[in-house]
Enzyme design. Structure first.
Site, PDB file in Angstrom:
ATOM      1  N   GLU A  44     -25.797 -32.087  15.691  1.00 56.52           N
ATOM      2  CA  GLU A  44     -26.908 -31.611  16.508  1.00 56.52           C
ATOM      3  C   GLU A  44     -26.918 -32.460  17.783  1.00 56.52           C
ATOM      4  O   GLU A  44     -26.961 -33.693  17.699  1.00 56.52           O
ATOM      5  CB  GLU A  44     -28.227 -31.764  15.762  1.00 56.52           C
ATOM      6  CG  GLU A  44     -29.364 -31.187  16.572  1.00 56.52           C
ATOM      7  CD  GLU A  44     -30.746 -31.373  15.938  1.00 56.52           C
ATOM      8  OE1 GLU A  44     -30.838 -31.900  14.820  1.00 56.52           O
ATOM      9  OE2 GLU A  44     -31.715 -30.994  16.614  1.00 56.52           O
ATOM     10  N   ARG A 269     -23.381 -40.500   2.528  1.00 58.51           N
ATOM     11  CA  ARG A 269     -23.226 -40.917   3.916  1.00 58.51           C
ATOM     12  C   ARG A 269     -22.787 -42.374   3.995  1.00 58.51           C
ATOM     13  O   ARG A 269     -22.929 -43.142   3.050  1.00 58.51           O
ATOM     14  CB  ARG A 269     -24.492 -40.673   4.723  1.00 58.51           C
ATOM     15  CG  ARG A 269     -25.763 -41.262   4.184  1.00 58.51           C
ATOM     16  CD  ARG A 269     -26.912 -41.080   5.191  1.00 58.51           C
ATOM     17  NE  ARG A 269     -27.131 -39.722   5.618  1.00 58.51           N
ATOM     18  CZ  ARG A 269     -27.298 -39.344   6.908  1.00 58.51           C
ATOM     19  NH1 ARG A 269     -27.289 -40.220   7.874  1.00 58.51           N
ATOM     20  NH2 ARG A 269     -27.499 -38.090   7.214  1.00 58.51           N
ATOM     21  N   LYS A 279     -30.168 -41.037  14.584  1.00 55.35           N
ATOM     22  CA  LYS A 279     -30.285 -40.850  16.028  1.00 55.35           C
ATOM     23  C   LYS A 279     -31.726 -41.064  16.478  1.00 55.35           C
ATOM     24  O   LYS A 279     -31.964 -41.532  17.582  1.00 55.35           O
ATOM     25  CB  LYS A 279     -29.809 -39.441  16.402  1.00 55.35           C
ATOM     26  CG  LYS A 279     -28.287 -39.314  16.393  1.00 55.35           C
ATOM     27  CD  LYS A 279     -27.865 -37.917  16.815  1.00 55.35           C
ATOM     28  CE  LYS A 279     -27.287 -37.145  15.671  1.00 55.35           C
ATOM     29  NZ  LYS A 279     -27.651 -35.761  15.609  1.00 55.35           N
TER      30      LYS A 279
HETATM   31  P1  ATP Z   1     -28.862 -38.588  12.279  1.00 55.60           P
HETATM   32  O1  ATP Z   1     -30.067 -38.745  11.403  1.00 55.60           O
HETATM   33  O2  ATP Z   1     -28.182 -39.850  12.550  1.00 55.60           O
HETATM   34  O3  ATP Z   1     -29.174 -37.805  13.502  1.00 55.60           O
HETATM   35  P2  ATP Z   1     -27.861 -36.214  11.198  1.00 55.60           P
HETATM   36  O4  ATP Z   1     -27.231 -35.944   9.881  1.00 55.60           O
HETATM   37  O5  ATP Z   1     -29.200 -35.653  11.433  1.00 55.60           O
HETATM   38  O6  ATP Z   1     -27.823 -37.760  11.421  1.00 55.60           O
HETATM   39  P3  ATP Z   1     -26.189 -34.448  12.647  1.00 55.60           P
HETATM   40  O7  ATP Z   1     -25.923 -34.376  14.091  1.00 55.60           O
HETATM   41  O8  ATP Z   1     -26.909 -33.314  12.015  1.00 55.60           O
HETATM   42  O9  ATP Z   1     -26.955 -35.788  12.403  1.00 55.60           O
HETATM   43  O10 ATP Z   1     -24.863 -34.788  11.852  1.00 55.60           O
HETATM   44  C1  ATP Z   1     -23.639 -34.120  11.997  1.00 55.60           C
HETATM   45  C2  ATP Z   1     -22.852 -34.351  10.745  1.00 55.60           C
HETATM   46  O11 ATP Z   1     -22.636 -35.734  10.547  1.00 55.60           O
HETATM   47  C3  ATP Z   1     -23.576 -33.835   9.534  1.00 55.60           C
HETATM   48  O12 ATP Z   1     -22.674 -33.110   8.738  1.00 55.60           O
HETATM   49  C4  ATP Z   1     -24.044 -35.080   8.834  1.00 55.60           C
HETATM   50  O13 ATP Z   1     -24.126 -34.880   7.451  1.00 55.60           O
HETATM   51  C5  ATP Z   1     -22.972 -36.091   9.239  1.00 55.60           C
HETATM   52  N1  ATP Z   1     -23.486 -37.459   9.207  1.00 55.60           N
HETATM   53  C6  ATP Z   1     -24.555 -37.956   9.852  1.00 55.60           C
HETATM   54  N2  ATP Z   1     -24.760 -39.252   9.541  1.00 55.60           N
HETATM   55  C7  ATP Z   1     -23.784 -39.589   8.680  1.00 55.60           C
HETATM   56  C8  ATP Z   1     -23.441 -40.798   7.983  1.00 55.60           C
HETATM   57  N3  ATP Z   1     -24.161 -41.913   8.115  1.00 55.60           N
HETATM   58  N4  ATP Z   1     -22.368 -40.783   7.166  1.00 55.60           N
HETATM   59  C9  ATP Z   1     -21.637 -39.662   7.028  1.00 55.60           C
HETATM   60  N5  ATP Z   1     -21.900 -38.507   7.650  1.00 55.60           N
HETATM   61  C10 ATP Z   1     -22.962 -38.458   8.464  1.00 55.60           C
HETATM   62 MG    MG Z   2     -30.408 -34.552  12.297  1.00 55.59          MG
END
Ligand code: ATP
Ligand code: MG
Length: 577
Positions: A44, A269, A279
């Site tokens: 995202e 994760r 983020k």
């Molecule tokens: P954040 O909370 O840091 O924004 P998110 O999962 O909301 O993380 P996205 O942009 O939706 O962020 O993530 C893109 C991809 O990266 C998703 O498939 C998510 O599962 C993966 N991802 C995010 N954080 C991690 C992590 N710490 N370890 C492994 N994969 C991750």
């Molecule tokens: Mg997110």
């Protein structure tokens, strides 16, 4: 938390395969998707990518590569209030930098908005979705809890015709933001709260970074994600564990619409000690001015790590050696440091850099004489050759390499003591100059032994200390930024009210040294180039603040400092006595 060596051993034992690759291998063997393997990385664009994302990137692109398949980059841009083009651009740059290529398969969920709308209409027509006028609070109240079933919305029984009419008018902008939503009609008594008539569309007047004001209704993640995967022909939709409860909903939409059906697979994760990795939290640090930006070298973002001097190879290595797990755990941050040291040890040229300069005059060295001392660029790689570094009568050594009263086991310079200047000569301290007012030693007088040229003695005489140095007249000024952990707690925010991780911020995470001196070969060093300053660690030319004639270095990681360890051991021994 596991220690570095243990985790590395484990991963070596388990070989290169993991449970996701086993599933994929099985599916290929049984021809499940016609033998195809097609993954995607779906960020995202609401911030910069961090090292947790690197884990997912390496896994998605890695699985595709291992099985001769494809991996798409898809921006999951369904939430216009938080998303920006700047974030899209940074993510594209960071994923390329990590070393991955999506060919011509760069997609946006927002490109599917019309198609998604049509799918929603299809569900309404099938009696599987309805427009609901409850407010957000009411929806929550009706949803029930983990232990109590929810209640049906009074709008659940609306006719297909009415739902079609209202949904079309939602799109046309007839209603206020939040006045109505479109919900899937599933089961308000489901044990899985997510299945209790989840929201599919909301009304939101916000300018989308790509679609502008074309839409005032936006699909929710669960609806958009599975269908985006389906439209792209994804075979294995790999996501993190917190989406496990959403899997039935992922499957429900695809089943009800009778469209191509990828399978969702969840993995744990990556979490790192001393690090926050959401983020949202990273944005808080940026907006609150706790760091200089998303690419601050203390940030766990890929842009921050890059600016700090981390290599893509080191980050990929961390993702590799930490494996793919089915349950959450925390990886010690020292593993990341281990990976970058290992990589830079092989690749970074060695140079002389003095962080806290201290003048040394060689009394018996001819005034005006300059010698070119030959130095090995990298003892790990003879192919990297040698270079010449000028040596003269007045030198800088490191302030901490001299003690007037040396403690036990301190093998560096002290009055009357002989040490080696690396690649140059043995020198002996014969006199000290003190500041009259403070009594502090400000300069040393030494003699050098001309017979020890190159740094060894023909009579077999041994010295225990070897120091780095630069020639005062030939060295270049530089600024060096030393970093410590940004957060002081291994689990930032844990156990604090509101889990406020900012209370764990380290006030001393950045130390800026402005009077450093480096060897002249570093003149014009390119932004982003990486070096080992002998005995001091790995350093990277700052890509933002460094300029011609004004070198700025970021310390990536120190070398393991044995003296600091000895001192710590001595302090502990004293404390016990
Ligand atoms: P954040 O909370 O840091 O924004 P998110 O999962 O909301 O993380 P996205 O942009 O939706 O962020 O993530 C893109 C991809 O990266 C998703 O498939 C998510 O599962 C993966 N991802 C995010 N954080 C991690 C992590 N710490 N370890 C492994 N994969 C991750
Ligand atoms: Mg997110």
């Amino acid at each position: 938390m596991k220690d570095t060596a243990a985790v590395i051993d484990e991963s070596a034992e388990s070989g290169s395969t993991d449970f996701i690759r086993s599933i994929v291998a099985e599916d290929v063997a049984t021809n499940k998707y016609g033998g195809r393997v097609h993954t995607r990385f779906p960020p995202e664009p609401n911030g910069y990518l961090h090292i947790g994302h690197a884990k997912s990137i390496c896994l998605n692109f890695g699985v595709a590569a291992d099985f001769g398949g494809l991996c798409n980059l898809r921006f999951d841009d369904t939430n216009p209030t938080k998303e920006e083009a700047e974030y899209v651009e940074s993510m594209v740059e960071d994923i390329r930098w990590l070393g991955f290529d999506w060919g011509d398969r760069l997609f946006y969920a927002s490109d599917y908005f019309e198609q998604l709308y049509q799918y929603a209409v299809q569900l309404i027509k099938a009696g599987k979705a309805y427009v609901c006028d409850l407010s957000g609070d009411e929806i929550r109240e009706y949803r029930g809890t983990l232990t109590e079933p929810g209640r049906d919305s009074p709008y659940r029984t609306r006719s297909v015709e009415e739902n079609l009419d209202l949904f079309q008018r939602m799109r046309a902008g007839e209603f206020e933001d939040g006045a109505r939503v479109l919900r899937a009609k599933i089961d308000m008594a489901s044990l899985n709260v997510i299945m209790r008539d989840p929201v599919m569309y909301r009304i939101l007047r916000a300018t989308h970074h790509r679609r502008g004001d074309e839409w005032c209704i936006y699909p929710m993640y669960d609806f958009a994600h599975c269908l985006s995967d389906s439209l792209e022909g994804i075979t294995h939709s790999i996501c993190t564990l917190e989406f496990e409860n959403n899997r039935p909903l992922y499957d429900w939409f695809l089943d009800e619409l009778e469209v191509y059906h990828p399978q969702q697979i969840e993995f744990a994760r990556l979490n790192l000690s001393y690090t926050v990795m959401s983020k949202r939290k990273l944005l808080e640090l940026v907006e609150g001015g706790y760091v200089s930006g998303w690419d601050d070298p203390r940030m766990p973002t890929l842009s921050g790590l890059r600016r700090r001097g981390y290599t893509p190879e080191a980050i990929r290595e961390l993702c590799n050696i930490t494996g793919v797990a089915k349950s959450n755990s925390v990886v010690d941050i020292s593993m990341l440091e281990y990976c970058v040291r290992k990589d830079l040890n092989l690749r970074a040229p060695r140079v002389m850099g003095v962080l806290r300069p201290f003048r040394v005059v060689l009394d018996n060295y001819p005034e005006g004489q300059v010698e070119e001392v030959e130095m090995v660029n990298n003892p790990e790689d003879p192919g990297m050759g040698t270079r010449k570094v000028p040596f003269s009568r007045v030198l800088y050594i490191e302030r901490e390499d001299f003690r007037e009263d040396p403690p036990p086991k301190y093998f560096r310079l002290a009055p009357g003591r002989e040490v080696r200047l690396r690649y140059a000569y043995f020198i002996t301290c014969v006199d000290v100059v003190k500041d009259e007012s403070t009594g502090e030693v400000v300069e040393l007088h030494c003699t050098y032994d001309p017979a020890t040229r190159g740094g060894s003695s023909p009579d077999g005489r041994k010295v225990r200390g070897t120091l780095h140095w630069v020639s005062v007249a030939h060295s270049l000024p530089a600024e060096v930024r030393l970093y410590d952990r940004l957060l002081l707690s291994p689990a930032p925010g844990a156990g604090r009210e509101g889990s406020d991780f900012k209370a764990d911020l380290n006030p001393d995470s950045l130390e800026t040294l402005t009077s450093c001196r480096v060897e002249p070969s570093l003149a014009g060093a390119a932004a982003g180039s990486r070096y080992q300053f002998e005995r001091q660690g790995y350093f990277c030319v700052d890509s933002v603040d460094s300029a011609e004639g004004a070198l700025v270095f970021n310390r990536t990681v120190p070398l393991r400092d044995t003296w600091a360890k000895i001192e710590k051991a001595q302090r502990q021994a004293r404390a016990k006595r």
